[in-house]
Design an enzyme around this catalytic site. Structure first.
Site, PDB file in Angstrom:
ATOM      1  N   GLU A 126      -9.461  13.278  -6.927  1.00 45.42           N
ATOM      2  CA  GLU A 126     -10.122  13.915  -8.069  1.00 45.42           C
ATOM      3  C   GLU A 126     -11.616  13.605  -8.101  1.00 45.42           C
ATOM      4  O   GLU A 126     -12.037  12.506  -7.726  1.00 45.42           O
ATOM      5  CB  GLU A 126      -9.500  13.397  -9.372  1.00 45.42           C
ATOM      6  N   ASP A 172      -0.572  10.708 -15.729  1.00 46.25           N
ATOM      7  CA  ASP A 172      -1.957  11.186 -15.662  1.00 46.25           C
ATOM      8  C   ASP A 172      -2.138  12.315 -14.646  1.00 46.25           C
ATOM      9  O   ASP A 172      -3.228  12.523 -14.124  1.00 46.25           O
ATOM     10  CB  ASP A 172      -2.918  10.017 -15.353  1.00 46.25           C
TER      11      ASP A 172
END
Ligand code: NAD
Length: 360
Positions: free
Chosen positions: A76, A247
């Site tokens: 990410e 998450d």
């Protein structure tokens, strides 16, 4: 300065060359920074930086992080900016890594000047992420956990576990933790590390046993699936849940029935609705943005029997705050090296000439 153009009649000036060297904080440097200041001091300082930035939330450019998913994990990029600085973090999440001797989460990050786009800091962020995640958890719990909380259940005793526990001690004065992990070796490691720090530690044989008598429940497991670390019957009234491990899309920790009963607090709803526990709920499931609790725009805990849930996924502003903190420490003399990362020709347009002159 990395140009040798002293004979070309161009007057070299000092400012750009100083800017062209970028401070780099390595893992070794970060460990020195933390150990010299003391980890609980660092956690409190980070919480202050995060709180200051959360209080001016509308000033930031915000976007859900850019995630590249694979069957094994996720990589990410997490950018944000205010009018002065731009920050981003590169971070991965690979639950299978630990079994192969690698970290589940590793990261590094950059802070840059918005005025000229030059990087001002490059730093490791694996340790810094553990610190900033823990500081954020404890900051949130300070505002949402029941008054007088004394015991935390900590389910998932991996890399984040001790950081989380010490942040709750540093910010809330909480010094008793009930540990559980499916891998007894992880719990044994955490017992060793936390006992050495003077934390009262109780190793438990199940998640059910761990939550007994705890006012705060932290779930911090890593598994790439919709897991059920907590079921509805395990969560009594008047508890604060600090849910860290859910998450990613398809990676959650709580049974949906808990979400139906709890008041849910989030970082940035557009990201949490994709990644957090609330991905299991309707797209309009009610949530409160935590920054609004800090500014007084929204209520926090309203009564002693309420179940509050921090559906943590980790947001870019927390990393921005952490980067700001590290840059301030570097400017105050914290360990770092200078990296020759940016081309710095004496004449900014003569990049090619600088390359030619480098032949010697
Ligand atoms: P880690 O791999 O070091 O530790 C995870 C631990 O969870 C392991 O010890 C594993 O045995 C245990 N575990 C797995 N399934 C379990 C279960 N059903 N019950 C009990 N224990 C179980 O990972 P880490 O670095 O400690 O990270 C933990 C989680 O937190 C990860 O999912 C990571 O993605 C997440 N994380 C979130 C944030 C955030 O900001 N919200 C930040 C960092 C990490």
């Amino acid at each position: 300065m990395n140009d040798m153009n002293l004979s070309a009649g161009f007057v070299p000036h000092l400012a750009p060359s100083a800017l062209a060297m970028v401070p780099f904080v390595s893992v070794q440097d970060m460990m020195r920074l933390v150990n010299e200041a003391g980890i609980e001091t660092v956690l409190r300082d980070l919480a202050r930086y995060i709180e200051a930035d959360f209080r001016r939330w509308p000033e930031f450019d915000k976007t859900p992080r850019v995630a590249s998913h694979s069957p094994e994990g996720v990589i990410e990029l997490m950018p944000t900016a205010d009018t002065e600085s731009y920050g981003f973090k590169y971070v991965n999440g690979h639950p299978k890594n630990m079994r192969e001797g690698y970290q589940t989460v590793t990261a590094f990050g950059v802070l840059s000047s918005v005025a000229n786009g030059y990087p001002q800091l490059l730093t490791e962020m694996t340790i810094l992420t553990a610190l900033r995640t823990a500081a954020t958890s404890a900051l949130v719990a300070k505002h949402l956990a029941p008054e007088g909380s004394e015991t935390m259940a900590m389910i998932g005793n991996g890399a984040q576990c001790e950081f989380q526990t010490l942040a709750f001690r540093a910010l809330l004065g909480l010094n008793r933790v009930r540990l559980y992990d499916t891998d007894a070796a992880a719990t044994a490691k955490a017992v060793r590390n936390l006992t050495a720090r003077g934390v009262e530690v109780i190793a438990c044989r199940s998640a059910e046993e761990a939550v007994e008598g705890a006012q705060i429940i932290t779930t911090c497991t890593a598994d790439k699936r919709n897991a059920t670390i907590l079921t509805d019957n395990m969560v009594g009234a008047g508890v604060h849940i600090n849910a860290i491990g859910g998450d990613c899309p398809g990676k959650t920790e709580l049974h949906a029935d808990i979400l139906a009963r709890a008041s849910t607090f989030v970082e940035y709803p557009p990201q949490t609705r994709i990644e957090g526990e609330i991905q299991q709920m309707a797209p309009d499931h009610p949530v409160t943005e935590f920054w609004q609790v800090l500014t007084g725009a929204a209520p926090g805990r309203q009564d002693a029997r309420q179940i509050t849930l921090f559906d943590s996924v980790g947001f870019a502003i927390e990393d921005f705050s952490a980067l700001r903190y590290v840059l301030d420490r570097v400017r105050a003399g914290a360990p770092h090296v200078l990296l020759d990362m940016l081309a710095d020709p004496d004449d900014p347009r003569d990049l090619f000439g600088m390359l030619e002159r480098a032949k010697g």
